[in-house]
Write a protein that holds these residues in place. Sequence first.
Motif, PDB file in Angstrom:
ATOM      1  N   MET A   1      49.974 -40.795  19.479  1.00  0.00           N
ATOM      2  CA  MET A   1      49.433 -41.020  17.789  1.00  0.00           C
ATOM      3  C   MET A   1      48.437 -41.691  17.779  1.00  0.00           C
ATOM      4  SD  MET A   1      50.754 -39.504  15.630  1.00  0.00           S
ATOM      5  CE  MET A   1      50.954 -38.127  16.509  1.00  0.00           C
ATOM      6  N   VAL A   2      48.508 -43.375  18.847  1.00  0.00           N
ATOM      7  CA  VAL A   2      47.396 -43.783  19.039  1.00  0.00           C
ATOM      8  C   VAL A   2      46.018 -43.112  19.681  1.00  0.00           C
ATOM      9  CG1 VAL A   2      46.886 -46.213  20.155  1.00  0.00           C
ATOM     10  CG2 VAL A   2      48.623 -46.163  19.095  1.00  0.00           C
ATOM     11  N   GLY A   3      46.576 -42.777  20.730  1.00  0.00           N
ATOM     12  CA  GLY A   3      45.267 -42.116  21.365  1.00  0.00           C
ATOM     13  C   GLY A   3      44.461 -41.261  20.354  1.00  0.00           C
ATOM     14  N   GLY A   4      45.056 -40.379  20.279  1.00  0.00           N
ATOM     15  CA  GLY A   4      44.763 -39.294  18.659  1.00  0.00           C
ATOM     16  C   GLY A   4      43.614 -39.883  18.030  1.00  0.00           C
ATOM     17  N   GLY A   5      44.520 -41.489  17.280  1.00  0.00           N
ATOM     18  CA  GLY A   5      43.332 -42.149  16.208  1.00  0.00           C
ATOM     19  C   GLY A   5      42.050 -42.509  16.556  1.00  0.00           C
ATOM     20  N   LEU A   6      42.462 -43.226  18.043  1.00  0.00           N
ATOM     21  CA  LEU A   6      41.217 -43.623  18.678  1.00  0.00           C
ATOM     22  C   LEU A   6      40.224 -42.860  19.067  1.00  0.00           C
ATOM     23  CD1 LEU A   6      42.703 -45.826  21.387  1.00  0.00           C
ATOM     24  CD2 LEU A   6      41.402 -46.573  19.940  1.00  0.00           C
ATOM     25  N   ALA A   7      40.551 -41.240  19.270  1.00  0.00           N
ATOM     26  CA  ALA A   7      39.562 -39.971  19.480  1.00  0.00           C
ATOM     27  C   ALA A   7      38.910 -39.780  18.443  1.00  0.00           C
ATOM     28  CB  ALA A   7      40.119 -39.154  20.198  1.00  0.00           C
ATOM     29  N   MET A   8      39.965 -39.384  17.178  1.00  0.00           N
ATOM     30  CA  MET A   8      39.501 -39.589  16.191  1.00  0.00           C
ATOM     31  C   MET A   8      38.768 -40.168  15.236  1.00  0.00           C
ATOM     32  SD  MET A   8      42.826 -37.900  13.945  1.00  0.00           S
ATOM     33  CE  MET A   8      43.943 -38.957  14.326  1.00  0.00           C
ATOM     34  N   GLY A   9      38.862 -41.453  15.204  1.00  0.00           N
ATOM     35  CA  GLY A   9      37.522 -42.652  15.070  1.00  0.00           C
ATOM     36  C   GLY A   9      36.782 -41.950  15.779  1.00  0.00           C
ATOM     37  N   ALA A  10      36.344 -41.977  16.563  1.00  0.00           N
ATOM     38  CA  ALA A  10      34.869 -42.589  17.261  1.00  0.00           C
ATOM     39  C   ALA A  10      34.480 -40.810  17.112  1.00  0.00           C
ATOM     40  CB  ALA A  10      35.122 -42.352  19.089  1.00  0.00           C
ATOM     41  N   GLN A  11      35.254 -39.662  16.745  1.00  0.00           N
ATOM     42  CA  GLN A  11      34.612 -38.403  17.323  1.00  0.00           C
ATOM     43  C   GLN A  11      33.306 -38.349  15.774  1.00  0.00           C
ATOM     44  OE1 GLN A  11      35.664 -36.230  13.738  1.00  0.00           O
ATOM     45  NE2 GLN A  11      34.183 -34.195  14.653  1.00  0.00           N
ATOM     46  N   GLU A  12      33.620 -39.032  14.492  1.00  0.00           N
ATOM     47  CA  GLU A  12      32.629 -38.588  13.547  1.00  0.00           C
ATOM     48  C   GLU A  12      31.144 -38.989  14.008  1.00  0.00           C
ATOM     49  OE1 GLU A  12      31.181 -36.536   9.996  1.00  0.00           O
ATOM     50  OE2 GLU A  12      33.537 -36.758  10.666  1.00  0.00           O
ATOM     51  N   SER A  13      31.091 -40.017  14.723  1.00  0.00           N
ATOM     52  CA  SER A  13      29.733 -41.034  14.718  1.00  0.00           C
ATOM     53  C   SER A  13      29.776 -40.118  15.892  1.00  0.00           C
ATOM     54  CB  SER A  13      29.940 -42.049  15.014  1.00  0.00           C
ATOM     55  OG  SER A  13      30.918 -41.961  15.780  1.00  0.00           O
ATOM     56  N   ILE A  14      30.433 -39.389  16.926  1.00  0.00           N
ATOM     57  CA  ILE A  14      29.523 -38.828  18.140  1.00  0.00           C
ATOM     58  C   ILE A  14      29.217 -37.768  18.155  1.00  0.00           C
ATOM     59  CG2 ILE A  14      30.199 -37.902  20.040  1.00  0.00           C
ATOM     60  CD1 ILE A  14      31.904 -40.980  20.076  1.00  0.00           C
ATOM     61  N   ALA A  15      29.792 -36.560  16.763  1.00  0.00           N
ATOM     62  CA  ALA A  15      29.829 -35.126  16.748  1.00  0.00           C
ATOM     63  C   ALA A  15      28.485 -35.150  15.949  1.00  0.00           C
ATOM     64  CB  ALA A  15      30.534 -34.350  15.889  1.00  0.00           C
ATOM     65  N   THR A  16      28.020 -36.408  14.726  1.00  0.00           N
ATOM     66  CA  THR A  16      26.696 -36.100  14.451  1.00  0.00           C
ATOM     67  C   THR A  16      26.188 -36.168  14.992  1.00  0.00           C
ATOM     68  OG1 THR A  16      28.651 -36.699  12.461  1.00  0.00           O
ATOM     69  CG2 THR A  16      26.288 -36.710  12.009  1.00  0.00           C
ATOM     70  N   SER A  17      25.784 -37.726  15.757  1.00  0.00           N
ATOM     71  CA  SER A  17      24.934 -38.206  16.476  1.00  0.00           C
ATOM     72  C   SER A  17      24.464 -36.618  18.364  1.00  0.00           C
ATOM     73  CB  SER A  17      24.917 -39.224  17.476  1.00  0.00           C
ATOM     74  OG  SER A  17      25.471 -40.564  16.458  1.00  0.00           O
ATOM     75  N   LEU A  18      25.678 -36.560  18.435  1.00  0.00           N
ATOM     76  CA  LEU A  18      24.548 -35.816  19.647  1.00  0.00           C
ATOM     77  C   LEU A  18      24.263 -33.990  18.248  1.00  0.00           C
ATOM     78  CD1 LEU A  18      25.424 -34.579  22.309  1.00  0.00           C
ATOM     79  CD2 LEU A  18      27.399 -33.781  21.614  1.00  0.00           C
ATOM     80  N   LEU A  19      25.108 -33.878  17.406  1.00  0.00           N
ATOM     81  CA  LEU A  19      24.354 -32.687  16.483  1.00  0.00           C
ATOM     82  C   LEU A  19      22.850 -32.929  16.215  1.00  0.00           C
ATOM     83  CD1 LEU A  19      27.026 -31.801  14.190  1.00  0.00           C
ATOM     84  CD2 LEU A  19      26.680 -30.319  15.935  1.00  0.00           C
ATOM     85  N   VAL A  20      22.034 -33.836  15.597  1.00  0.00           N
ATOM     86  CA  VAL A  20      21.148 -35.068  15.802  1.00  0.00           C
ATOM     87  C   VAL A  20      20.125 -34.238  16.777  1.00  0.00           C
ATOM     88  CG1 VAL A  20      19.617 -36.479  14.424  1.00  0.00           C
ATOM     89  CG2 VAL A  20      21.799 -35.703  13.135  1.00  0.00           C
ATOM     90  N   ARG A  21      20.304 -34.845  18.152  1.00  0.00           N
ATOM     91  CA  ARG A  21      19.793 -35.120  19.230  1.00  0.00           C
ATOM     92  C   ARG A  21      19.772 -33.991  19.575  1.00  0.00           C
ATOM     93  NH1 ARG A  21      19.542 -39.271  23.558  1.00  0.00           N
ATOM     94  NH2 ARG A  21      20.027 -40.682  21.527  1.00  0.00           N
ATOM     95  N   ILE A  22      20.568 -32.362  19.190  1.00  0.00           N
ATOM     96  CA  ILE A  22      20.308 -31.433  20.079  1.00  0.00           C
ATOM     97  C   ILE A  22      19.713 -30.507  19.153  1.00  0.00           C
ATOM     98  CG2 ILE A  22      21.389 -29.480  21.160  1.00  0.00           C
ATOM     99  CD1 ILE A  22      23.673 -30.724  22.455  1.00  0.00           C
ATOM    100  N   TRP A  23      19.789 -30.300  17.661  1.00  0.00           N
ATOM    101  CA  TRP A  23      19.442 -29.554  16.868  1.00  0.00           C
ATOM    102  C   TRP A  23      18.324 -30.393  15.765  1.00  0.00           C
ATOM    103  CZ3 TRP A  23      24.168 -28.426  18.251  1.00  0.00           C
ATOM    104  CH2 TRP A  23      24.481 -27.253  18.894  1.00  0.00           C
ATOM    105  N   GLY A  24      18.118 -31.493  15.722  1.00  0.00           N
ATOM    106  CA  GLY A  24      17.505 -32.298  15.126  1.00  0.00           C
ATOM    107  C   GLY A  24      17.618 -31.936  13.532  1.00  0.00           C
ATOM    108  N   ALA A  25      17.173 -33.143  12.843  1.00  0.00           N
ATOM    109  CA  ALA A  25      17.558 -33.788  11.229  1.00  0.00           C
ATOM    110  C   ALA A  25      17.551 -32.532  10.220  1.00  0.00           C
ATOM    111  CB  ALA A  25      17.053 -35.071  11.255  1.00  0.00           C
ATOM    112  N   GLU A  26      16.425 -31.772  10.683  1.00  0.00           N
ATOM    113  CA  GLU A  26      16.137 -31.064   9.781  1.00  0.00           C
ATOM    114  C   GLU A  26      17.412 -29.815   9.551  1.00  0.00           C
ATOM    115  OE1 GLU A  26      14.148 -29.325  13.680  1.00  0.00           O
ATOM    116  OE2 GLU A  26      14.323 -31.619  12.041  1.00  0.00           O
ATOM    117  N   TYR A  27      18.429 -29.790  10.453  1.00  0.00           N
ATOM    118  CA  TYR A  27      19.046 -28.536  10.713  1.00  0.00           C
ATOM    119  C   TYR A  27      21.017 -29.029  10.233  1.00  0.00           C
ATOM    120  CZ  TYR A  27      15.786 -25.694  12.633  1.00  0.00           C
ATOM    121  OH  TYR A  27      14.280 -25.368  12.704  1.00  0.00           O
ATOM    122  N   LEU A  28      20.345 -30.496   9.901  1.00  0.00           N
ATOM    123  CA  LEU A  28      22.111 -31.513  10.336  1.00  0.00           C
ATOM    124  C   LEU A  28      23.421 -31.084   8.624  1.00  0.00           C
ATOM    125  CD1 LEU A  28      23.601 -33.480  11.160  1.00  0.00           C
ATOM    126  CD2 LEU A  28      22.472 -35.221   9.020  1.00  0.00           C
ATOM    127  N   GLY A  29      22.694 -30.404   7.642  1.00  0.00           N
ATOM    128  CA  GLY A  29      23.449 -30.123   7.065  1.00  0.00           C
ATOM    129  C   GLY A  29      24.138 -28.815   7.163  1.00  0.00           C
TER     130      GLY A  29
END
Length: 169
Positions: free
Chosen positions: A80-108
């Motif tokens: 539960m705690v390990g899952g919580g740490l990973a789930m909490g971090a996932q949102e900012s990491i995934a969004t930042s990575l998507l923007v870095r790879i494909w650009g903000a124009e395709y973020l939606g």
Amino acid sequence: MTGLFIYQARMTEDLGSSLAIYALALTGMGLAKLPGALLGGRWVDRLGPARVARLYLLPYVAALLVAILHGGDAGVWALMVGGGLAMGAQESIATSLLVRIWGAEYLGTLRSTLSACMVFSTGIAPAILGVALDLGASFTSVLTGMLCLLAGGWGTAQPVLATPEARGG
């Protein structure tokens, strides 16, 4: 994590814990999401999303190993705690990575695709776990399978994370 939530009774029984411990550990998961989110965002800013994407699931890997190797109350708390740490971090990491790879124009488009994949995986996980458990798999075997899938996904992601686009170059 959804599969763990749905099969909490079986999980706690097979790991040698109790539903009372699970309920407390679920609170621990909720509390762990906050530092996961705050640290994930900070680390993305300092190290870049590609580097952090390689590492942010380590608490969950450690949690799976504790649950598989030791079980008991410690295994439930670790999941539960390990899952919580990973789930909490996932949102900012995934969004930042998507923007870095494909650009903000395709973020939606990218975020909607990511959301659809998350909904699909949330829906399919309980079915897959249920079939495995109905066929006689122990919960430790299910967790081992989860660890193998996580390792396979991590390995598959490495070539993408190594591209100049992902590294910001």
